[in-house]
Every structure is written in C-alpha cells, then in structure tokens.
Design a protein around this motif. Structure first.
Motif, PDB file in Angstrom:
ATOM      1  N   LEU A  25       0.832  -1.206   0.000  1.00  0.00           N
ATOM      2  CA  LEU A  25       0.000   0.000   0.000  1.00  0.00           C
ATOM      3  C   LEU A  25       0.862   1.250   0.000  1.00  0.00           C
ATOM      4  CD1 LEU A  25      -2.734  -1.048   2.594  1.00  0.00           C
ATOM      5  CD2 LEU A  25      -2.905  -1.066   0.096  1.00  0.00           C
ATOM      6  N   GLY A  26       0.319   2.325  -0.550  1.00  0.00           N
ATOM      7  CA  GLY A  26       1.019   3.601  -0.564  1.00  0.00           C
ATOM      8  C   GLY A  26       1.932   3.747  -1.767  1.00  0.00           C
ATOM      9  N   ALA A  47       0.739  -9.956  -5.440  1.00  0.00           N
ATOM     10  CA  ALA A  47       0.220 -11.192  -4.848  1.00  0.00           C
ATOM     11  C   ALA A  47       0.160 -11.089  -3.329  1.00  0.00           C
ATOM     12  CB  ALA A  47       1.090 -12.370  -5.270  1.00  0.00           C
ATOM     13  N   PHE A  48       1.177 -10.470  -2.717  1.00  0.00           N
ATOM     14  CA  PHE A  48       1.172 -10.323  -1.259  1.00  0.00           C
ATOM     15  C   PHE A  48       0.010  -9.438  -0.824  1.00  0.00           C
ATOM     16  CE2 PHE A  48       2.376  -8.177   2.690  1.00  0.00           C
ATOM     17  CZ  PHE A  48       2.679  -9.266   3.492  1.00  0.00           C
ATOM     18  N   GLY A  49      -0.215  -8.354  -1.566  1.00  0.00           N
ATOM     19  CA  GLY A  49      -1.329  -7.472  -1.229  1.00  0.00           C
ATOM     20  C   GLY A  49      -2.663  -8.188  -1.309  1.00  0.00           C
ATOM     21  N   GLY A  53      -4.938  -9.575   2.109  1.00  0.00           N
ATOM     22  CA  GLY A  53      -6.190  -8.850   2.280  1.00  0.00           C
ATOM     23  C   GLY A  53      -6.053  -7.348   2.189  1.00  0.00           C
ATOM     24  N   ALA A  54      -4.858  -6.854   1.784  1.00  0.00           N
ATOM     25  CA  ALA A  54      -4.666  -5.407   1.673  1.00  0.00           C
ATOM     26  C   ALA A  54      -5.537  -4.824   0.572  1.00  0.00           C
ATOM     27  CB  ALA A  54      -3.190  -5.082   1.415  1.00  0.00           C
ATOM     28  N   TYR A  55      -5.792  -5.611  -0.466  1.00  0.00           N
ATOM     29  CA  TYR A  55      -6.703  -5.152  -1.513  1.00  0.00           C
ATOM     30  C   TYR A  55      -7.243  -6.333  -2.294  1.00  0.00           C
ATOM     31  CZ  TYR A  55      -2.046  -4.996  -3.827  1.00  0.00           C
ATOM     32  OH  TYR A  55      -0.774  -5.255  -4.253  1.00  0.00           O
ATOM     33  N   HIS A 222      -5.557   0.387  -7.219  1.00  0.00           N
ATOM     34  CA  HIS A 222      -4.129   0.187  -6.968  1.00  0.00           C
ATOM     35  C   HIS A 222      -3.433   0.007  -8.317  1.00  0.00           C
ATOM     36  CE1 HIS A 222      -5.331  -0.585  -2.793  1.00  0.00           C
ATOM     37  NE2 HIS A 222      -6.305  -1.308  -3.318  1.00  0.00           N
ATOM     38  N   PHE A 223      -2.310   0.716  -8.509  1.00  0.00           N
ATOM     39  CA  PHE A 223      -1.648   0.735  -9.811  1.00  0.00           C
ATOM     40  C   PHE A 223      -0.166   0.379  -9.668  1.00  0.00           C
ATOM     41  CE2 PHE A 223      -5.287   3.470 -10.036  1.00  0.00           C
ATOM     42  CZ  PHE A 223      -5.812   3.253 -11.297  1.00  0.00           C
ATOM     43  N   VAL A 224       0.303  -0.396 -10.643  1.00  0.00           N
ATOM     44  CA  VAL A 224       1.730  -0.714 -10.760  1.00  0.00           C
ATOM     45  C   VAL A 224       2.134  -0.421 -12.196  1.00  0.00           C
ATOM     46  CG1 VAL A 224       3.494  -2.516 -10.663  1.00  0.00           C
ATOM     47  CG2 VAL A 224       1.638  -2.513  -8.986  1.00  0.00           C
ATOM     48  N   VAL A 225       3.206   0.351 -12.376  1.00  0.00           N
ATOM     49  CA  VAL A 225       3.685   0.683 -13.721  1.00  0.00           C
ATOM     50  C   VAL A 225       5.119   0.204 -13.871  1.00  0.00           C
ATOM     51  CG1 VAL A 225       3.991   2.481 -15.456  1.00  0.00           C
ATOM     52  CG2 VAL A 225       2.206   2.717 -13.717  1.00  0.00           C
ATOM     53  N   ASP A 226       5.332  -0.696 -14.814  1.00  0.00           N
ATOM     54  CA  ASP A 226       6.662  -1.229 -15.100  1.00  0.00           C
ATOM     55  C   ASP A 226       7.329  -0.373 -16.177  1.00  0.00           C
ATOM     56  OD1 ASP A 226       8.837  -2.888 -15.014  1.00  0.00           O
ATOM     57  OD2 ASP A 226       7.912  -4.512 -16.169  1.00  0.00           O
TER      58      ASP A 226
END
Length: 707
Positions: A25-26, A47-49, A53-55, A222-226
C-alpha cells in the motif's frame, strides 16, 4: 500443495525484493537495475497485497509497455494465485476503456483503429503536393507519433520541435505542422483513429466526465507501472487521470535503460517521483541474477563512465569467461568470424535459441543472415513479423483447428501435430539456412510446444492445444523458436540469452553518427549498456576496421569502451593511449631504496635495489612464487619468463602487494597478466600453497580457453 498464502509469497525474495513485496500500500518507486528481478518483485508485491487482504486483486491494474511483458506478468500472477489481476499495456487498457465508454459519451461504436499510419500520411502529403517515398512516409509517421504523445497541436508543434532539435525527413517545421493538420483531417473523413488517439481520447473523456472518472477509479484502486523510465507525456497524463487523488501507485524503472527518447519517452517522470510523492518508499534493486560477474563488471564500467552517481550492479551469479573484443578487417569478415564463433558454440552444445547477435541498425542484419546461412546455422530476425502473425504459423493454426474436431486420441499429440502441419510446410528434415529455414523453425516450434503439452498430460489433445495457442496469440506469448536471434539493440530490451555477440562496436555505429549533442550520445551509451546486460554467460564484442574488403581501415572502437580497457585490453580504446616518455619512467625507481645509489640497469630499476645490496624479500615467499611460476609455465608449455621475468618476480616479492591495484603498479605486470595471474599471485603472498594455487590457476586458464 495447498493454496498460497501471504507468507509463501515472500519466500525466496532477496531483502530488497522483499521490501518491495511486503509494502503493498502507498506510493513506492523502485529503481531496478538490469537483471535484478523487478518483475518478480512487483508481481510478488501484487500477490502479497491480495493474499494478505490489503486489496482485492480485481481492483489492481498493472501496466507495462509491450504485449509480451504484459503476458509474462499475467502468467506469473496466475502462478502466484491471483489470476484476476489486470496486466495490460497502456494502449490495451485504454482501448478497452474507450470501447466500453464510447457509446455512453459519443454514442454508437468507437472508430476503428488504423493498424498503420502510412496510408493517411501518404494522402495528407498528396493533398499538400509533397513527394513522399516509403522511407520518408515512415519517418513522417514517426514524427506525427512524437508530436501526439508529446500532446502537441499543429500550432504548438513548430516551437516544441525546434527546441527539441527535430528535423523530420528534412521537412520545414511549418510544413510538418501543416501535414499534421491535414493528417487529422484525413482520419476524420475516414472515421478512423490512430494508436495515439486512443490515449488522447481517454485522457479527454476522463477529464471532461466526472462520472466516468469516478467509475474508472472505483474499478481500479491500486496501480503498478513497469518500465516507468519509458513513459511519455500522454501516458503520464492518462496515468494521472486513472489514479486521481489516490496514493496507491508503485512505479518501477531504470534511468540507465532509457533508450526511447526519440519516441517521446522520458525518465523525468521516474526521477521526479520522490519529489511529487514525498512520502513514497524508495527501493533500489542492485543484485543482478542474470549475468556473470565478468559481464556485470564490464557493464558497470561502461555506464558509470557516462554519468555520475550511477548505480553499480552487484553480480550474484557464478563466475564465467571474460568478455572479449574482436576486431576484423571489414564488415564481411566480421560477419563470417561471428558466424564461425556461433557454429562452434552450437557444436559444443549451446542451443541456437540461447545465442543472439545484436546490432545498432537493422541494416546490419543482412550480412549476418548471409554468414549464418553459409554455415547452416538457423536464425530468426526479431523486430519483423510477430510470431502468431507469420503466414506459416497462421496456416498451421488453421490446419490444427480443423483437425481438432477429428482427434480421437489414438496418435501421440506431438506426432499428430507434425502430421497436420506438414500441410503448412513442415518436414522431418530441416532445410538449409535462410528464409526457408526460418519458416521451418517457426512450424517446428509449434511441434515442440505440442511435445511439452503431451508430456504434461495424456488428456491434453488438439482442442486444448488450439485453445492454448489462441491464448498465447492474444498475449503475444510466442513459443521458443530454435534459431540464433538477430536483433537491434532497441528490440532486444527486456530479453536475455546465454551468449551475446554485440557487433559493430565502432564510433559511427555506437554512438550512431546521427547522435547530435551530449544527451543523444549518452542515450547511445545506455543502448550499449542494455546490449551488454542481455548476456548471461558469454559476451563477445566486435567491430570492423573498414566497411568493404580492401577499404581504408578508418574505424576505431566505440568511445564507450575507453573506460573498459582494463577488461577488454588497450585495443578497446577509441584513441591509442599516449604517454610521455618521462611518465613511463615514473613507475620505476631511479635510486636504490637501501643505499640510495643511482640505479644503472633496467633490472635494478624494476626491483628498486642495486645488485650490491642484499634482497629485502622473504626468501620462503620468493621461493613459493618461483615454485608457482614454474608449475604454471610447465602446464602452459612456455618458458618461466613468459609468466613473469625474474626481475618482475623479485619486485613482487619485495613490494608484497595485497591488492590488485598495488600489483598493477609493478613494472612487468600488465593488464593481461593482472587478469590471468593477479588473484593467484596475491593468494601466494597471503600464504597460499604454491602447488594448489598453480593448479587453480591452470584450471582457470583452461576454462577461459575452452570458453
């Protein structure tokens, strides 16, 4: 094995990767060097999130730049138990949204996306009475793309292009602005859009329609940018529109791999992220798991020579052969020499698919295609048609789809596939090199894929294989084609091979002669760095002194290799190293360190002591050095003085160096001898057994020669 939980996801990660994954998160910025496991880190973070249960996984959007990378990310996420996470390219995600929201915003179906700009550019040019050939149209299409991803209009284009130093096909910037305007008119009349419009339209829709903005932001939280160093202006605006005021954004990138500025990409978004997000976690991934220490050492030297504060990669893999630099008389000789080296590797058991030839421009490919065909080595050219778009593959899949209805399971899957694709051109005997062999290798890749499926389960038959091929085609997840890869440095990014041949390493090609200005030249350095870090085990660089046989040998090694002369040898310098005569004398003593008399002979100056004074070395240590030297010389079948002369050996014993840098200052210990013998000499000086050290030294030399 039961379902995966959050703790399982963190197992096997290194400390830095674990820090990325354990903080789902964050805001977070991850500076990830080449081969440091960034995809592993961010997929495990997602996967951990999800597992902790974080999201919710369906509320995550992972964005990358190529369909292949997105497919790889989806595969890994499925393996980690979170198949519902969306992993897409910017264009794929935006196009999906555009088709969904267009009926609500505009009404009716969204316009068709043009697969290519050439036709519209050609028509716009004709209306302006411009004479445009195919090459010029391609360059103008690229310029239109740059203008649009930079969010320029025909009115703002000339000033921005002038500031950026653009010169599109030598067209006047005002004329180029007019071409932009007419190009847009042509698209409107045809009711089509281009790929850049997909992003621009979604930015406009989200900004103008608060209801749609809320809907998108409620879907993706929640966003991830590679590959964040490759983001351009319009992609950044779209990302900002997606994220809104939220803080759950993780970006990953490497400034040292910024090689697409000509398309509008800029690392400024990555570098400014900590300033825009002061509370963001910052993690550096520097442990390289891909390449040998020797390859990483060379890559560090090349990239650090170009920028202060460069991140130094730390190699985690096993030692391997030292990278080599080979020079050839001319381009055809270089191509033949590289082809012979490759044929030798294959003869020793290296699969052709684990070898690549990388070059700066696509025009260099032809010579290597011809040379590999001459020695009957299969190859494939990357950057051409995508695997599933090739005519022979499309024909084969069509045949397999038809045959799947009558598959009764009586024939092994691999054999059945081979029987079917014979109709597409496959044969039991591989044809000789060239385009025919390349087509055969594509078909054979399908057969080998079927073998793997059949081995996994007898229940898997043609219908399941066809479904898998359809899935792979959608994700651009091509099977491995058994052939040497020929690729430009730009198209090689994100890939890796056991052995890489980096050809054309001369000024004029690396950096390319068109690189104008310091920034453009440094991007060329980063391009070389990307090429170096594609290699896992073996790396050979080469260049040709002349273009044609008999031509003037005017080429010199790339200036980027100057800082790597300690690894590649003095021949790697773009300019011969000039040292004044007085500088050459500094390394040797002029007076005896015992009695202070002037030293008369070269041997005395090398040792630093006159012959009349007693030696100051430890006699047992000196004898250990002599024993080691004799054993190494005997094994190498050379006289002892070839390893080190008596004077050099005496100087080593008297000075007792403890580091390679100290050893290198002794006259007679050159770069090559330091590389070959340095660590073993230091081991003896530290008390090592001379016979055991000699045995290790000989084994290392044999390994180097065999490689």
């Amino acid at each position: 094995m039961g379902p995966m939980n959050a703790d399982d996801v963190l197992d096997g990660l290194d400390p830095e990767q674990r820090k990325v994954a354990a903080s789902p998160l964050g805001p977070m910025v991850v500076l990830a060097g080449a081969g440091t496991g960034k995809t592993r880190a961010i997929t495990h973070r997602i996967a951990f999130g999800a597992h902790s249960g974080a999201y919710q996984p369906q509320r995550v959007l992972a964005v990358t730049f190529t369909a292949r990378a997105a497919g790889e990310m989806r595969t890994r996420l499925r393996q980690l138990g979170v198949p519902s996470v969306q992993a897409r390219t910017f264009h794929a995600a935006a196009l999906r949204q555009l088709h969904y929201f267009w009926p609500k915003v505009i009404g009716g179906a969204a316009p068709e996306v043009m697969p290519h700009k050439a036709s519209a550019v050609g028509e716009a040019g004709s209306r302006l009475r411009l004479q445009l050939d195919r090459v010029v149209m391609r360059d103008l299409a690229s310029e239109i793309e740059w203008a649009k991803v930079s969010m320029l209009t025909p009115e703002t284009y000339p000033a921005a292009a002038r500031q950026a130093g653009r010169s599109p096909a030598d067209l006047d910037l005002t004329a180029m602005a007019r071409l932009l305007e007419v190009y847009e008119e042509v698209k409107t009349e045809r009711n089509v859009i281009d790929f850049e419009d997909v992003l621009l339209l979604m930015v406009g829709i989200i900004r103008d329609r608060d209801d749609i903005a809320r809907e998108i932001r409620s879907q993706y939280r929640h966003f991830v940018v590679d590959e964040y160093q490759d983001v351009n202006t319009v992609q950044q605006h779209l990302l900002d529109a997606w994220v809104g005021e939220r803080a759950d954004l993780c970006v990953v990138g490497d400034p040292a791999q910024t090689i697409y500025s000509f398309t509008g990409a800029s690392p400024r978004h990555l570098l400014s992220f900590p300033r825009l997000h002061p509370d963001a976690d910052k993690v550096q991934l520097v442990r390289n798991y891909r390449s040998t220490p020797q390859i990483i050492g060379l890559a560090n030297l090349v990239v650090q020579a170009g920028r202060a504060g460069a991140v130094e990669l730390q190699a985690q893999g096993e030692s391997g052969p030292a990278p080599r630099l080979a020079s050839y008389a001319d381009d055809p000789s270089e191509a033949r020499g590289v082809a012979d080296e490759i044929k030798g590797l294959i003869a020793k058991g290296t699969p052709a698919s684990q070898i690549a030839v990388l070059f700066r421009t696509n025009g260099q490919s032809e010579a290597f295609e011809s040379a590999l065909a001459d020695v009957d080595v299969p190859y494939l050219v990357r950057g051409g048609e995508r695997f599933f778009s090739r005519q022979e593959v499309r024909n084969a899949v069509l045949l397999l789809r038809g045959a799947s209805r009558s598959d009764d399971g009586s024939v092994p899957l691999g054999n059945l596939v081979r029987d079917v694709i014979t109709g597409a051109g496959w044969s039991p005997q591989a044809p000789s090199g060239g385009a025919v062999r390349e087509r055969w290798e594509s078909l054979n890749a399908l057969a080998l894929l079927a073998d793997g499926f059949g081995a996994a389960s007898e229940a898997v038959r043609l219908p399941e294989l066809v479904a898998e091929l359809d899935r792979r085609a959608t994700e651009q997840h091509a099977p491995t084609v058994e052939g040497v890869t020929l690729a430009s440095l730009h198209s090689a990014k994100g890939l890796e091979w056991d052995h890489v041949f980096l050809v054309g390493c001369s000024d004029g090609l690396l950096p390319i002669s068109m690189a104008d200005g310091a920034e453009a030249v440094e991007e060329e350095r980063r391009l070389l760095y990307v090429g170096l870090t594609r290699a896992r085990k073996g790396l050979m660089l080469s260049y040709a002194a002349a273009r044609n046989p008999g031509g003037r040998a005017s080429r010199r090694p790339s200036r980027f290799l100057d800082g790597a002369a300690s690894v590649l040898g003095e021949a790697a310098r773009s300019q011969p190293k000039k040292r004044p005569a007085k500088e050459r004398k500094v390394a040797q003593a002029t007076r005896c360190r015992t009695c202070g008399k002037d030293l008369s002979s070269a041997a005395e100056r090398k040792v630093g002591r006159c012959e009349d004074c007693p030696p100051t070395y430890d006699e047992a240590q000196f004898e250990a050095l002599r024993t080691w030297r004799l054993a190494v010389a005997t094994a190498s079948k050379v006289p002892a003085y070839v390893v080190f002369t008596d004077a050099t050996l005496t100087a080593i014993a008297e000075r007792r160096p403890t580091k390679a840098g100290e050893l290198s200052t002794i006259s007679g210990v050159g770069v090559r001898k330091l590389q070959r013998y340095g660590e073993f000499v230091l081991e003896i000086l530290a008390g090592g057994d001379p016979d055991e050290v000699a045995e290790k030294c000989c084994a290392a030399m044999q390994s180097e020669e065999s490689a």
